[in-house]
Design a protein around this motif. Structure first.
Motif, mmCIF file in Angstrom:
data_model
loop_
_atom_site.group_PDB
_atom_site.id
_atom_site.type_symbol
_atom_site.label_atom_id
_atom_site.label_comp_id
_atom_site.label_asym_id
_atom_site.label_seq_id
_atom_site.Cartn_x
_atom_site.Cartn_y
_atom_site.Cartn_z
ATOM 1 N N ASP A 137 -27.165 -34.281 50.966
ATOM 2 C CA ASP A 137 -28.389 -34.864 50.046
ATOM 3 C C ASP A 137 -27.734 -35.556 49.003
ATOM 4 N N SER A 138 -27.817 -37.108 49.210
ATOM 5 C CA SER A 138 -27.122 -38.013 48.370
ATOM 6 C C SER A 138 -27.658 -37.778 47.013
ATOM 7 N N GLN A 139 -29.165 -37.589 46.769
ATOM 8 C CA GLN A 139 -29.620 -37.704 45.335
ATOM 9 C C GLN A 139 -29.311 -36.582 44.504
ATOM 10 N N HIS A 140 -29.010 -35.217 45.333
ATOM 11 C CA HIS A 140 -28.457 -34.180 44.361
ATOM 12 C C HIS A 140 -27.016 -33.616 44.851
ATOM 13 N N ALA A 141 -26.194 -34.674 45.218
ATOM 14 C CA ALA A 141 -24.895 -34.218 45.450
ATOM 15 C C ALA A 141 -24.069 -33.893 44.254
ATOM 16 N N SER A 142 -23.003 -32.832 44.453
ATOM 17 C CA SER A 142 -22.061 -32.567 43.594
ATOM 18 C C SER A 142 -20.787 -32.500 44.201
ATOM 19 N N VAL A 143 -19.828 -32.300 43.522
ATOM 20 C CA VAL A 143 -18.601 -32.291 44.045
ATOM 21 C C VAL A 143 -18.353 -30.796 45.041
ATOM 22 N N ALA A 144 -19.004 -29.872 44.526
ATOM 23 C CA ALA A 144 -18.973 -28.640 45.343
ATOM 24 C C ALA A 144 -19.604 -28.905 46.820
ATOM 25 N N ARG B 283 -31.328 -38.094 53.757
ATOM 26 C CA ARG B 283 -32.961 -38.399 54.049
ATOM 27 C C ARG B 283 -33.111 -40.149 53.957
ATOM 28 N N PRO B 284 -33.879 -40.444 54.340
ATOM 29 C CA PRO B 284 -34.769 -39.946 55.615
ATOM 30 C C PRO B 284 -34.299 -39.986 57.001
ATOM 31 N N ALA B 285 -33.091 -40.377 57.364
ATOM 32 C CA ALA B 285 -32.763 -40.497 58.744
ATOM 33 C C ALA B 285 -32.838 -38.675 59.065
#
Length: 266
Positions: free
Chosen positions: A103-110, A85-87
């Motif tokens: 989703d960089s704000q809610h990224a996890s390893v998985a 986001r927002p691109a």
């Protein structure tokens, strides 16, 4: 066998700090890997290309125009977009492509691994990385096993980012961002160009009505509008037009434009 993967959430501020540490470590590992060489044009035009642009609405508008021109000149091209986001809401507009959302704000390893293997299965032959400063995006593209990785690096840098690109293009301060992005695309297609009308974004009736409502509430009838995009904040000073020049331009426009309203974006 199945595996129960639990996605631990990391606070966004801490996550940013961890990413910075990872990038610093990556730079230290590959800093002396090789000197940056001038990029050679591609021998053949690839059939599958991944466009990588994490964020930045202004850059996304320009990148979208470059991607649309590539698609128009090569109708058989299979395009993919790696976006945050927002691109996400700008890059794919009006372009047939596969969208890989990160989703960089809610990224996890998985979730990172899921996106990585999703891109691997697409077997992209080339990637154009439109980021400018980070070493993480070319590292990700290399991990995705994309053989041809094109990207720009800031003037004077010979660091990890350039070292992990197969075709590294030095960005020049005298060039506009559109000219810089076109130089990346021309590694694949030397005749690539973008017209002014290519920068216009397609929009629907509802978006048009919403914009008209906002302007009607904010402006008097008959007002004329000019928009100034002030550019990036926090880094990339060379990309930003000096503030005093925006002020001077507005003052020059006012005498010839009665009822002029200046809208600032950025």
């Amino acid at each position: 066998t199945s595996m129960d993967v639990r996605q631990a959430r990391v606070p966004f501020s801490l996550k940013n700090q961890l990413l910075k540490l990872a990038e610093e470590a990556l730079r230290a590992v590959v800093r002396r890997r090789r000197e940056v060489a001038s990029p050679a044009a591609a021998a053949t035009f690839p059939r599958r290309i991944l466009i990588a642009k994490a964020g930045g609405l202004g850059d996304a508008v320009l990148v979208r125009a470059v991607a649309a021109s590539l698609k128009s000149r090569h109708p058989e091209l299979e395009l993919g977009f790696l976006v945050c986001r927002p691109a996400l809401h700008v890059l794919p507009l009006g372009i047939e492509a596969t969208v890989h959302f990160f989703d960089s704000q809610h990224a996890s390893v998985a979730s990172i691994l899921k996106t990585l293997f999703e891109i691997r299965t697409m077997r992209y032959q080339a990637a154009i990385d439109f980021e400018q400063g980070t070493a993480l995006s070319p590292a990700f593209l290399a991990a995705a096993r994309i053989p041809m990785r094109i990207g720009g690096y800031l003037s004077g840098a010979t660091d990890a980012r350039a070292a992990m690109l197969t075709h590294a293009v030095e960005f020049r301060e005298a060039d506009s961002m559109l000219a810089s992005f076109l130089r990346l695309g021309r590694v694949l297609d030397p005749g690539l160009s973008v017209a002014v009308e290519d920068l216009y974004l397609p929009y629907g009736v509802s978006a048009k009505r919403r914009a008209e409502t906002i302007l009607r509430e904010a402006l008097a009838e008959g007002d004329r509008i000019v928009a100034f995009h002030l550019g990036p904040l926090g880094w990339g000073d060379y990309r930003r037009w000096p503030l005093e020049r925006f002020v001077e331009l507005a003052n020059r426009l006012r005498p010839s434009c009665q009822g002029l309203t200046v809208i600032l974006t950025g």
